[in-house]
Design an enzyme around this catalytic site. Sequence first.
Site, PDB file in Angstrom:
ATOM      1  N   ARG A  55      30.237  44.884  47.442  1.00  0.00           N
ATOM      2  CA  ARG A  55      30.569  43.509  47.071  1.00  0.00           C
ATOM      3  C   ARG A  55      32.068  43.236  47.174  1.00  0.00           C
ATOM      4  O   ARG A  55      32.487  42.077  47.179  1.00  0.00           O
ATOM      5  CB  ARG A  55      30.099  43.200  45.641  1.00  0.00           C
ATOM      6  CG  ARG A  55      28.596  43.123  45.471  1.00  0.00           C
ATOM      7  CD  ARG A  55      28.238  42.517  44.109  1.00  0.00           C
ATOM      8  NE  ARG A  55      28.706  41.150  43.984  1.00  0.00           N
ATOM      9  CZ  ARG A  55      28.006  40.079  44.372  1.00  0.00           C
ATOM     10  NH1 ARG A  55      26.815  40.231  44.921  1.00  0.00           N
ATOM     11  NH2 ARG A  55      28.503  38.870  44.206  1.00  0.00           N
ATOM     12  N   MET A  80      33.279  37.621  47.913  1.00  0.00           N
ATOM     13  CA  MET A  80      32.070  37.881  47.129  1.00  0.00           C
ATOM     14  C   MET A  80      32.442  38.536  45.807  1.00  0.00           C
ATOM     15  O   MET A  80      32.210  37.979  44.754  1.00  0.00           O
ATOM     16  CB  MET A  80      31.114  38.749  47.941  1.00  0.00           C
ATOM     17  CG  MET A  80      29.781  38.973  47.298  1.00  0.00           C
ATOM     18  SD  MET A  80      28.495  39.510  48.443  1.00  0.00           S
ATOM     19  CE  MET A  80      29.174  41.019  49.077  1.00  0.00           C
ATOM     20  N   CYS A  81      32.992  39.728  45.845  1.00  0.00           N
ATOM     21  CA  CYS A  81      33.510  40.437  44.670  1.00  0.00           C
ATOM     22  C   CYS A  81      32.403  40.938  43.732  1.00  0.00           C
ATOM     23  O   CYS A  81      31.307  40.399  43.687  1.00  0.00           O
ATOM     24  CB  CYS A  81      34.500  39.593  43.872  1.00  0.00           C
ATOM     25  SG  CYS A  81      35.944  39.097  44.838  1.00  0.00           S
ATOM     26  N   GLY A  82      32.733  41.960  42.991  1.00  0.00           N
ATOM     27  CA  GLY A  82      31.820  42.517  42.011  1.00  0.00           C
ATOM     28  C   GLY A  82      32.539  42.762  40.702  1.00  0.00           C
ATOM     29  O   GLY A  82      33.720  43.107  40.683  1.00  0.00           O
ATOM     30  N   THR A 136      35.734  44.797  41.862  1.00  0.00           N
ATOM     31  CA  THR A 136      35.863  45.166  43.268  1.00  0.00           C
ATOM     32  C   THR A 136      36.048  43.871  44.060  1.00  0.00           C
ATOM     33  O   THR A 136      35.294  42.921  43.872  1.00  0.00           O
ATOM     34  CB  THR A 136      34.627  45.922  43.770  1.00  0.00           C
ATOM     35  OG1 THR A 136      33.493  45.062  43.781  1.00  0.00           O
ATOM     36  CG2 THR A 136      34.344  47.135  42.893  1.00  0.00           C
TER      37      THR A 136
END
Length: 296
Positions: A32, A1-3, A144
């Site tokens: 995330r 997903m990552c942010g 992130t």
Amino acid sequence: MCGIVGLFLKDKSLEPKLGEMLSSMLDVMCDRGPDSAGFAVYGAGEAGRVKLTLRGPEGYDFAALAEKLGSDVRLTERATHAVLSVPEASEADVRASIAKLAPEVTVVGAGARMELYKEVGLPTDVANRFKLAEMSGTHGIGHTRMATESAVTTNGAHPFSTGADQCLVHNGSLSNHRGVRRNLEREGVKIQTDNDSEVAAGYLTARMAKGRSLGEALEDSLNDLDGFYTFVVGTETGFGVLRDPIACKPAVMAETDEYVAFGSEYRALANLPGIENAKVWEPEPAKVYFWERAAA
């Protein structure tokens, strides 16, 4: 997903608070991407000198290494990373010496103003470990990570450097990164991890080596990189944003007279000063955005 987060300051009075603001934004993106994090901060530079950000094993003696590199090397240590300020004319020699004296140490970023840090761990803990909240500067980007394409390692964490004072963070997945990687390696571009984001960074580096500007290289990526993605890139003078043609991944931007901010979600921006009066919008798909300030 990552942010992803990004912050570009227009108001010089906010520069001492850049790290504090960026750290708060990164903290909100923990869920995330809880496995690792990283950020690049663009602080003060010095004419005729280059900053090399190094990463070493836990407990590495950077001071001993700096002493071996010569008297004109200045050292700032931050946990597993260190920043060496070296004369611009000596950069190649210093890099060669590091490779010979300390093969276990990696140069993760370089430039007149950029410092780049990344590590495995909860993003809040990573930011605290490197004391991000105490850093000042004009702009910065952060990431992130929730690993989907490769293992949870520091090498796989973002940002990835794309050249002097340039780096990239990425949210999404590239479906053709293996083929792009093979082409890049034939051109002599070194890819050190299985992370598709490093392939994207390598792609930008290769395009710019052929005379394309960073903006043109990002536009080229719309044809050559397949998948769903959002790129945020940092440069010496500013930062840029690009979403894929479908705009599959979430993204939101806010602009006031004091700053421009990017977040994968609005809540990353919600605590910024004056956000209630900001222009807030979703960046268009397949459009390159840039915010820059005059070079020093």
